[in-house]
Design a protein around this motif. Structure first.
Motif, PDB file in Angstrom:
ATOM      1  N   MET A   1       0.871  -1.196  -0.144  1.00 55.19           N
ATOM      2  CA  MET A   1      -0.232  -0.135   0.037  1.00 55.19           C
ATOM      3  C   MET A   1       0.893   1.177  -0.044  1.00 55.19           C
ATOM      4  N   TRP A   2       0.336   2.187  -0.705  1.00 54.33           N
ATOM      5  CA  TRP A   2       1.296   3.685  -0.719  1.00 54.33           C
ATOM      6  C   TRP A   2       0.636   4.457   0.102  1.00 54.33           C
ATOM      7  N   LEU A   3       1.230   5.244   1.015  1.00 54.68           N
ATOM      8  CA  LEU A   3       0.684   6.238   1.646  1.00 54.68           C
ATOM      9  C   LEU A   3       1.136   7.800   1.234  1.00 54.68           C
ATOM     10  N   PRO A   4       0.076   8.796   1.175  1.00 51.95           N
ATOM     11  CA  PRO A   4       0.751  10.154   0.786  1.00 51.95           C
ATOM     12  C   PRO A   4       1.211  10.376   2.123  1.00 51.95           C
ATOM     13  N   LYS A   5       1.159  11.978   2.332  1.00 50.31           N
ATOM     14  CA  LYS A   5       1.941  12.659   3.368  1.00 50.31           C
ATOM     15  C   LYS A   5       1.549  11.892   4.977  1.00 50.31           C
ATOM     16  N   ARG A   6       0.064  11.870   5.288  1.00 55.31           N
ATOM     17  CA  ARG A   6      -0.149  11.218   6.449  1.00 55.31           C
ATOM     18  C   ARG A   6      -1.617  10.759   6.372  1.00 55.31           C
ATOM     19  N   VAL A   7      -1.889   9.675   6.911  1.00 52.31           N
ATOM     20  CA  VAL A   7      -3.190   9.100   6.731  1.00 52.31           C
ATOM     21  C   VAL A   7      -3.396   8.629   8.243  1.00 52.31           C
ATOM     22  N   ASP A   8      -4.666   8.434   8.763  1.00 51.22           N
ATOM     23  CA  ASP A   8      -4.838   7.850  10.108  1.00 51.22           C
ATOM     24  C   ASP A   8      -5.660   6.484   9.696  1.00 51.22           C
ATOM     25  N   ARG A   9      -5.280   5.517  10.624  1.00 51.86           N
ATOM     26  CA  ARG A   9      -5.845   4.125  10.457  1.00 51.86           C
ATOM     27  C   ARG A   9      -7.183   4.226  11.392  1.00 51.86           C
ATOM     28  N   VAL A  10      -8.343   4.146  10.856  1.00 50.14           N
ATOM     29  CA  VAL A  10      -9.579   4.360  11.690  1.00 50.14           C
ATOM     30  C   VAL A  10      -9.859   3.330  12.917  1.00 50.14           C
TER      31      VAL A  10
END
Length: 75
Positions: A1-10
């Protein structure tokens, strides 16, 4: 999986910082959900099939912005 700058895992609220790529395995019962800071996610009550009942209420979840981030949204 590719992540951009920042993501939150729900599932647990953990912040994942990118850009980066990683691998993760999920069981058939799990549904992975990742959101960007400031995401607006419309939801509805559970249904067995589309159109089973009216979409009432419509639930709007707003994910918090990252620190020192400002966004204006018009409705």
């Amino acid at each position: 999986m590719w992540l951009p700058k920042r993501v939150d895992r729900v599932a647990d609220g953990q912040a994942l910082i990118g850009p980066a790529s990683f691998e993760r395995s999920f069981s058939i019962e799990q549904t992975p959900v990742y959101l960007r800071a400031g995401a607006i996610v419309p939801m509805q009550p559970p249904m067995r099939y589309t159109g089973e009942k009216p979409v009432d209420p419509l639930i709007v979840n707003v994910w918090p912005l990252a620190r020192e981030q400002i966004r204006a949204t018009r409705l």
